[in-house]
Design a protein around this motif. Structure first.
Motif, PDB file in Angstrom:
ATOM      1  N   ASP A 362       0.776  -1.092  -0.042  1.00 54.33           N
ATOM      2  CA  ASP A 362      -0.286  -0.035   0.032  1.00 54.33           C
ATOM      3  C   ASP A 362       0.906   1.543  -0.110  1.00 54.33           C
ATOM      4  OD1 ASP A 362      -1.968  -1.768   0.193  1.00 54.33           O
ATOM      5  OD2 ASP A 362      -2.785  -1.440   2.133  1.00 54.33           O
ATOM      6  N   PHE A 363       2.047   1.264   0.715  1.00 55.77           N
ATOM      7  CA  PHE A 363       2.680   2.541   0.982  1.00 55.77           C
ATOM      8  C   PHE A 363       3.598   2.567  -0.077  1.00 55.77           C
ATOM      9  CE2 PHE A 363       6.992   3.684   0.921  1.00 55.77           C
ATOM     10  CZ  PHE A 363       6.676   5.329   1.998  1.00 55.77           C
ATOM     11  N   ALA A 364       4.109   1.719  -1.190  1.00 55.65           N
ATOM     12  CA  ALA A 364       4.673   1.903  -2.690  1.00 55.65           C
ATOM     13  C   ALA A 364       3.709   2.517  -3.685  1.00 55.65           C
ATOM     14  CB  ALA A 364       5.149   0.224  -2.852  1.00 55.65           C
ATOM     15  N   ALA A 365       2.242   2.118  -3.177  1.00 49.82           N
ATOM     16  CA  ALA A 365       1.064   2.006  -4.423  1.00 49.82           C
ATOM     17  C   ALA A 365       1.521   3.864  -4.230  1.00 49.82           C
ATOM     18  CB  ALA A 365       0.066   1.572  -4.458  1.00 49.82           C
ATOM     19  N   ALA A 366       0.821   3.750  -2.708  1.00 47.66           N
ATOM     20  CA  ALA A 366       0.826   5.832  -2.243  1.00 47.66           C
ATOM     21  C   ALA A 366       1.806   5.909  -2.671  1.00 47.66           C
ATOM     22  CB  ALA A 366       0.080   5.685  -0.933  1.00 47.66           C
ATOM     23  N   SER A 385      -2.296   8.350   5.166  1.00 50.04           N
ATOM     24  CA  SER A 385      -3.693   8.570   5.645  1.00 50.04           C
ATOM     25  C   SER A 385      -4.505   7.012   5.173  1.00 50.04           C
ATOM     26  CB  SER A 385      -4.797   9.258   5.350  1.00 50.04           C
ATOM     27  OG  SER A 385      -4.941  10.216   3.975  1.00 50.04           O
ATOM     28  N   GLN A 386      -3.986   6.747   3.364  1.00 49.28           N
ATOM     29  CA  GLN A 386      -4.094   5.936   2.824  1.00 49.28           C
ATOM     30  C   GLN A 386      -3.254   4.329   3.325  1.00 49.28           C
ATOM     31  OE1 GLN A 386      -3.407   6.514  -1.337  1.00 49.28           O
ATOM     32  NE2 GLN A 386      -3.279   8.824  -1.164  1.00 49.28           N
ATOM     33  N   ILE A 387      -2.722   4.239   4.043  1.00 53.17           N
ATOM     34  CA  ILE A 387      -2.030   2.713   4.513  1.00 53.17           C
ATOM     35  C   ILE A 387      -2.247   2.866   5.660  1.00 53.17           C
ATOM     36  CG2 ILE A 387       0.346   2.444   5.452  1.00 53.17           C
ATOM     37  CD1 ILE A 387       1.315   4.697   3.574  1.00 53.17           C
ATOM     38  N   GLY A 388      -2.745   3.784   6.057  1.00 55.74           N
ATOM     39  CA  GLY A 388      -3.854   2.973   7.800  1.00 55.74           C
ATOM     40  C   GLY A 388      -1.764   2.835   9.128  1.00 55.74           C
ATOM     41  N   PRO A 389      -2.122   3.425  10.255  1.00 54.35           N
ATOM     42  CA  PRO A 389      -1.292   3.393  11.057  1.00 54.35           C
ATOM     43  C   PRO A 389      -0.857   1.508  10.965  1.00 54.35           C
ATOM     44  CG  PRO A 389      -2.989   3.306  12.474  1.00 54.35           C
ATOM     45  CD  PRO A 389      -3.258   3.249  11.035  1.00 54.35           C
ATOM     46  N   ALA A 390       0.397   1.480  11.395  1.00 51.43           N
ATOM     47  CA  ALA A 390       1.106   0.412  11.907  1.00 51.43           C
ATOM     48  C   ALA A 390       0.121  -0.545  13.013  1.00 51.43           C
ATOM     49  CB  ALA A 390       2.537   0.032  11.875  1.00 51.43           C
TER      50      ALA A 390
END
Length: 390
Positions: A362-366, A385-390
């Motif tokens: 998700d991080f890579a895509a964002a 906000s697109q990834i969410g917290p760990a």
């Protein structure tokens, strides 16, 4: 003809981090001891055996709706066969993502065990087979799940970031899983958020990222058997002999080697560099299996393997991973003929390990979609906000 011809065993020294039982801290390379690991060496095949096995594999891949996915470091024959049959050659994440998106119900993963596990984590509904389940990785072996969990428990204030070269159990303990192609960006992002990092298992890659980002990182002290053998002094001498050569280095290499690089990066980045660079000669400090793809991408250029030891010395790894070498045509055929080498993961473990992998994806895509040319992650307010917290 036997279905597999893996018989000869060879032993290798690997780094094994040893923690203080009272604190579970492993903070320096001096805390490592040398332990031995083994690999099987496939018997050579005759031309007739090779042709027969190839024919059988091609037929069985098609009849069984199976796909062969191979790493850049396995034998060139397997790389070519994977591509010829509609499979994939790539790094560990590319292999797993290809397998996830491919309609095949069975994946044959030619690589090392953590790669098969990653494929199973991303494709739990598929049957994942490997030519040899004992094909391991010094980073995986040197990071036992129980010891790493104790390390994490002793540092609960740190965000746990683990390299993809780890077992499913270690991935399940992590907040983030990273590959060498996205690790720098993710740690930069976490550092700018004020997070302290617990990193595992490769100390050289961790040190490189720490130097690049100034992040507060506590490093597990593992190392890759292959990359740890590259020598800065010998590389400097080789550079002098080839002053026009561009030096390509994987960041799992020691700092003295990285310091001499023109380009530092993942396997995919190094392959891309040979076509993007104007240089005609390259000195390559990573597993020599990558040279096959580099030569295909840039047939008119010259590639020189970086030295793993000084002149007249005997090297342990010679820039070939002994576990990658356990993959062969006979093992692939055995998978298809007998269903051998199946990766089996507890579903709950697979789901837990999937979370930090998906967070990376998700991080890579964002990142690719939103990051500005400046590379300043802190200014992209939409990213997290697109990834969410760990």
């Amino acid at each position: 003809m036997a279905s597999t011809q893996l018989a000869v065993h060879k032993r290798f020294d690997i780094d094994f981090p040893v923690s203080d039982p009272s604190t579970a801290q492993v903070t320096s390379a001096s805390a490592c001891e040398v332990r031995q690991a083994w690999a099987r060496i496939p018997d050579p095949l005759s031309q007739q055996q090779t042709e027969t096995l190839r024919e059988r594999i091609v037929h069985r891949l098609k009849s069984q709706q199976a796909a062969l996915v191979a790493h850049y470091y396995v034998d060139a024959q397997l790389q070519d066969l994977a591509l010829e049959t509609g499979g994939c050659v790539g790094d560990s994440l590319e292999m797993a993502r290809f397998g996830r998106d491919h309609p095949a119900s069975t994946l044959i993963v030619a690589g090392v065990r953590f790669m098969g596990e990653t494929a199973k984590i991303l494709s739990p509904e598929k049957r994942v087979l490997m030519p040899d389940l004992d094909a391991n990785c010094s980073l995986d072996l040197g990071c036992p799940p129980d010891a790493f969990a104790a390390f994490c428990d002793a540092n609960p204030d740190r965000t746990v970031v683990v390299y993809a070269n780890t077992s499913a159990q270690v991935k399940a303990r992590a907040d983030w899983v990273v590959t060498s192609s996205i690790a720098l960006e993710i740690v930069t992002y976490l550092h700018q958020r004020g997070e302290k990092i617990l990193w595992g298992p490769d100390r050289h890659l961790g040190h490189y990222i720490q130097q690049q980002t100034s992040a507060d990182m506590l490093l597990w002290q593992g190392s890759c058997l292959v990359h740890n053998e590259f020598k800065g002094d010998e590389l400097l001498e080789l550079k002098k002999a080839h002053p026009d050569a561009s030096v390509l280095v994987h960041p799992e290499s020691p700092a003295s080697v990285v310091a001499l690089a023109d380009i530092v990066g993942s396997t995919s980045k190094l392959i891309a560099a040979v076509t993007e660079s104007t240089a005609g000669t390259f000195i390559v400090a990573t597993d020599q299996g990558i040279l096959h793809e580099m030569q295909k991408q840039a047939p008119g250029k010259t590639f020189i393997a970086a030295p793993t030891a000084g002149e007249s010395a005997t090297c342990k790894s010679c820039a070939f991973c002994p576990w990658m070498a356990m993959n062969g045509l006979a093992g692939v055929n055995a998978c298809l003929e007998h269903g051998s080498g199946e990766i089996v993961l507890d579903p709950a473990l697979g789901r837990q390990a999937h979370k930090p992998i998906q967070r990376m994806l998700d991080f890579a895509a964002a990142y690719k979609k939103n990051i500005r040319a400046s590379g300043d992650l802190s200014q992209d307010v939409h990213l997290f906000s697109q990834i969410g917290p760990a």
